[in-house]
Design a protein around this motif. Structure first.
Motif, PDB file in Angstrom:
ATOM      1  N   CYS A  41       0.826  -1.212   0.000  1.00 36.30           N
ATOM      2  CA  CYS A  41       0.000   0.000   0.000  1.00 36.30           C
ATOM      3  C   CYS A  41       0.859   1.261   0.000  1.00 36.30           C
ATOM      4  N   ASP A  42       1.930   1.252   0.794  1.00 36.57           N
ATOM      5  CA  ASP A  42       2.821   2.419   0.836  1.00 36.57           C
ATOM      6  C   ASP A  42       3.420   2.704  -0.542  1.00 36.57           C
ATOM      7  N   ILE A  45       0.655   4.062  -2.812  1.00 39.77           N
ATOM      8  CA  ILE A  45       0.369   5.452  -2.438  1.00 39.77           C
ATOM      9  C   ILE A  45       1.404   6.379  -3.068  1.00 39.77           C
ATOM     10  N   LYS A  49       0.628   9.369  -5.792  1.00 39.18           N
ATOM     11  CA  LYS A  49       1.071  10.751  -5.545  1.00 39.18           C
ATOM     12  C   LYS A  49       2.024  11.234  -6.633  1.00 39.18           C
ATOM     13  N   LEU A  56      -6.321   6.309  -5.068  1.00 32.96           N
ATOM     14  CA  LEU A  56      -5.494   5.129  -5.282  1.00 32.96           C
ATOM     15  C   LEU A  56      -6.249   4.186  -6.227  1.00 32.96           C
TER      16      LEU A  56
END
Length: 62
Positions: A41-42, A45, A49, A56
């Motif tokens: 997920c990081d 993300i 961005k 997302l």
């Protein structure tokens, strides 16, 4: 250090492992999977961005 939140449904993971592999699942497996989900997920993300989006999307999981 604060305890990290579990991001996977333990009962579902354990049932999948039992049904698919006829194996039991130790409690540590749930923590490892949550860490892997958190890392995925990081990264996603960061991808969203970088594309200057606030949503997302599945394409962010590369």
């Amino acid at each position: 250090m604060a305890e990290k939140e579990t991001l996977v449904v333990s009962s579902k993971v354990k049932a999948y492992i039992k049904t698919t592999g006829d194996l039991k699942c130790s409690a540590g497996v749930i923590d490892v999977l949550s860490d892997k989900v958190r890392a995925l997920c990081d990264e996603a993300i960061g991808n969203a961005k970088a594309d200057k989006r606030k949503t997302l999307q599945e394409k962010d999981f590369r």
